[in-house]
Design an enzyme around this catalytic site. Structure first.
Site, PDB file in Angstrom:
ATOM      1  N   TRP A  22       0.834  -1.215   0.000  1.00 35.71           N
ATOM      2  CA  TRP A  22       0.000   0.000   0.000  1.00 35.71           C
ATOM      3  C   TRP A  22       0.859   1.251   0.000  1.00 35.71           C
ATOM      4  CZ3 TRP A  22      -4.228  -1.378  -1.995  1.00 35.71           C
ATOM      5  CH2 TRP A  22      -4.745  -2.654  -1.721  1.00 35.71           C
ATOM      6  N   ASP A  81      -1.867   6.547   6.004  1.00 29.58           N
ATOM      7  CA  ASP A  81      -2.921   5.646   5.512  1.00 29.58           C
ATOM      8  C   ASP A  81      -3.250   4.729   6.690  1.00 29.58           C
ATOM      9  OD1 ASP A  81      -4.451   3.661   4.428  1.00 29.58           O
ATOM     10  OD2 ASP A  81      -3.017   3.087   2.858  1.00 29.58           O
ATOM     11  N   LYS A 114     -12.806  -1.812   6.648  1.00 33.58           N
ATOM     12  CA  LYS A 114     -12.142  -2.718   7.597  1.00 33.58           C
ATOM     13  C   LYS A 114     -12.655  -2.446   9.014  1.00 33.58           C
ATOM     14  CE  LYS A 114      -8.466  -2.478   4.332  1.00 33.58           C
ATOM     15  NZ  LYS A 114      -8.566  -3.804   3.727  1.00 33.58           N
TER      16      LYS A 114
HETATM   17  C1  PLP Z   1      -3.548  -0.172   4.165  1.00 34.35           C
HETATM   18  C2  PLP Z   1      -4.420  -0.102   2.959  1.00 34.35           C
HETATM   19  N1  PLP Z   1      -4.414   1.004   2.195  1.00 34.35           N
HETATM   20  C3  PLP Z   1      -5.180   1.116   1.102  1.00 34.35           C
HETATM   21  C4  PLP Z   1      -6.017   0.099   0.698  1.00 34.35           C
HETATM   22  C5  PLP Z   1      -6.853   0.260  -0.530  1.00 34.35           C
HETATM   23  O1  PLP Z   1      -8.119   0.615  -0.149  1.00 34.35           O
HETATM   24  P1  PLP Z   1      -9.310   0.823  -1.188  1.00 34.35           P
HETATM   25  O2  PLP Z   1      -9.647  -0.528  -1.726  1.00 34.35           O
HETATM   26  O3  PLP Z   1     -10.383   1.424  -0.331  1.00 34.35           O
HETATM   27  O4  PLP Z   1      -8.851   1.749  -2.241  1.00 34.35           O
HETATM   28  C6  PLP Z   1      -6.076  -1.075   1.453  1.00 34.35           C
HETATM   29  C7  PLP Z   1      -6.955  -2.180   1.052  1.00 34.35           C
HETATM   30  O5  PLP Z   1      -6.928  -3.277   1.535  1.00 34.35           O
HETATM   31  C8  PLP Z   1      -5.260  -1.179   2.605  1.00 34.35           C
HETATM   32  O6  PLP Z   1      -5.259  -2.288   3.350  1.00 34.35           O
END
Ligand code: PLP
Length: 362
Positions: free
Chosen positions: A104, A173, A197
């Site tokens: 991520w 994030d 989540k």
């Molecule tokens: C830490 C983290 N950041 C970003 C995301 C991406 O999120 P989204 O699917 O809402 O774009 C995730 C998805 O699992 C994640 O675990």
């Protein structure tokens, strides 16, 4: 075919508190005596506005945010924030620091680079397959912000404490650990989380931004990509994801009124994590993939002696009403996600199963 609800360890979308699901079910056809469903009322109605206001004030109370912070509800997931952050907050000719702790973070870095923005990766744990959180990082004195991923959903690592950036705004994030523990928001210029989540269903991303960051937003951005529009219009410039925001407001209410706030939530989360990590560490059968000290309390990643046993473990667990234990497709292995709505008794059931499985197959 399952007739009853099972223990759900999915990484996201993930378990929600049963009482919240029941409340949604109860009120789905007739919201607060309106005679209409939340899916049918106007986002400009008083009923929706009070839900939105409630979600904002509960977020501020739970996180102990002062007046400088704005709570926004954006769309297109946390992934959209990877691009909106540099677009809005990384000014012409300046540079930002990023810490790379896995998939991520890499995606956040990629989106800044696509825009031709100057960024510096000041630390990375790639050398040991992202199994740890880097420490003693030297940040650039002139960085516009420092971006981190507070919890790494795939690799199962989590910042035990946030780094001291010496006044440089921190951006995080927090998709997979938002509202799982209290923290001091003051060093943060912005933090964000896809709801699916710890906060609610997919479809909305909570963004908390500090006043001074809003001053950086350039005029020449597309309207829907500007943080200033979201804050000025209270996330109501266009039609927001009303149902998702409604569910988030119920989850926040549950956190405040049933759990009793983030200190209490963190204590429960600590117990759940301790239970499963002690089960992993007890024998030589399971192997945790994250370095102790960097282990996540939200996503517990582990391996078994071989892939066949892992497949068997995941299937037998499901047969025993323990679902969602497969590791991310990019890494394999097993992962138990212990978000807020996963109860201590769910983790007890899982660890009992793990001990039995070890006895039979170890
Ligand atoms: C830490 C983290 N950041 C970003 C995301 C991406 O999120 P989204 O699917 O809402 O774009 C995730 C998805 O699992 C994640 O675990």
């Amino acid at each position: 075919m399952k007739k009853n609800r099972i223990y759900n360890f999915n990484p996201g979308p993930a378990a929600l508190p049963l009482s919240v699901l029941e409340e949604i079910k109860e009120s789905f056809l007739n919201l607060n005596g309106t005679g209409m469903s939340i899916t049918e009322i106007s986002h400009r109605s008083k009923d929706f506005e009070s839900i939105l206001d409630d979600a904002i004030s509960r977020t501020k109370r739970l996180l102990n945010l002062d007046d400088r912070f704005h709570v926004l509800f954006c769309q297109s997931g946390a992934s959209m924030q990877f691009c909106m952050i540099p677009m809005n907050l990384l000014r012409e000719g300046k540079s930002a620091d990023y810490v790379n702790t896995g998939t991520w973070s890499e995606k956040a870095i990629k989106e800044a680079r696509i825009q031709g923005k100057k960024i510096k990766v000041v630390a990375s744990s790639e050398d040991r397959d992202y199994s740890y959180i880097p420490q003693n990082i030297q940040f650039s004195g002139d960085a516009e912000y420092v971006h981190i991923t507070s919890n790494n959903t795939i690799k199962g690592t989590q910042w035990p404490a946030f780094p001291d950036t010496k006044g440089i705004p921190l951006i995080a994030d927090m998709s997979s650990d938002m509202m799982s523990r209290p923290f001091d928001a003051k060093p943060f210029g912005l933090f964000y989380a896809g709801a699916q989540k710890n906060l609610g269903p997919a479809g909305v991303c909570m963004v908390v931004i500090r006043n001074d960051m809003l001053e950086r937003v350039p005029d020449n951005l597309p309207t829907m990509l500007k943080y200033t529009i979201f804050s000025e219009k209270k996330s109501l410039y266009n039609t927001p994801p009303c149902v998702a925001i409604y569910a988030v407001h119920l989850v926040l209410k549950w956190l405040e009124e049933t759990i009793g706030g983030l200190e209490k939530m963190a204590e429960i989360n600590r117990k759940k994590a301790e239970l499963i990590y002690s089960t992993i560490d007890a024998g030589g059968f399971y192997r945790g993939t994250a370095t102790p000290g960097s282990r996540s309390k939200m996503n517990v990643t582990f391996r078994l002696p071989n892939e066949n046993l892992e497949k068997q473990f995941i299937q037998e667990a499901l047969d025993n009403d323990l679902g969602g234990l497969k590791g991310h497709r990019s890494v394999g292995g097993c992962r138990a996600s212990l978000y807020n709505a996963v109860s201590l008794s769910a983790v007890e059931a899982l660890t009992d199963f793990m001990k039995n499985f070890e006895r039979k197959n170890g």
